[in-house]
Design a protein around this motif. Sequence first.
Motif: not given
Length: 317
Positions: A196-197, A200, A153-154, A42-44, A46, A170
């Motif tokens: 934020t979500p 994205f 958190g990222s 579910g993350y990207h 980066l 991430r």
Amino acid sequence: MTAAALTPDDDTPRPGATESVTVRVPAKVNLALSVGPLRSDGYHDLATVFHAVGLFDEVTASTADGLALTCEGEGQVDVPLDDTNLAWRAAELLARTAGRSPAVRLHLTKGIPVAGGMAGGSADAAGALVACDALWGTGLSRDDLHALAAQLGSDVPFALYGGTAMGTGRGEQITPVLARGEFHWVFAFAHEGLSTPAVFRELDRLREEAGEQAAAPGVDEELLRALRAGDSTLLGAALRNDLTRPATSLRPDLRATLQAGQDAGAIGTLLSGSGPTCAFLAADAAAAARVAAALEAAPSVRAVRRALGPAAGAHVL
Ligand code: C5P
């Protein structure tokens, strides 16, 4: 009675006395934010260059019987005061790790906009980790704190370090970047925050709609060269953020804010993180004052702040 008679002989805390520690933590902008494809978690992935700037939150941790959270300052009505707040979770995580109860009163004094793309919630989490570590005498190493920060958190690990640094994975893997000089920033806060979500998700939707395949993320060499040289004109031209398109798709009025700063002579314009805060690089203090004055008059802007970067990471006052 004289004041001296009320002062204890040494620094030993008296039983039941309230002790407290205050930590100052900076906001961040991403000078580059290159977003790869959506991962299965579910993350990207980066590739980003974080840059801490002189807008701060302060986190005060005081001895208490249980966990409590209070808040004042910028956007305070939008700050949750329960276990959905990252600072609360940071205190719980540190207590669990140290094998103790999370008995602490946390007070946040906010200067960083809430849901503004400047990692204010992440800053509070980093501040709570450092403040509780000092209050409880946990004595965790930087690496231990980094590992806890990454679980929260990222953007939390970078708030511990500050300065200017590359973020990969991430965003939680931090490598220092050589940066020289000081940069003059102007920030335009929007009337409403952005999730934020949601930004994205909008990026993924726009990419799918256009049939685009996201490339592996990377940071342009010109940006790193500009930072090494401390050259604000080169830096202004090299600023990039892949989240600009989805954020302006969700909030078209951000285009007017970015344009207003550019028209006022900013040498670089940038969406901060996932927005909606817009960041403007100015050549010097006088130019920053001109950009700030023009933005104050823009209907899409709620408030304007000036700050220098880079700023120091979370530190005890
Ligand atoms: O890590 P953090 O909780 O701050 O991330 C918030 C949300 O932002 C994630 O749930 C995800 O939707 C999005 N995000 C992402 N890729 C990243 C970082 C965040 O998709 N590298």
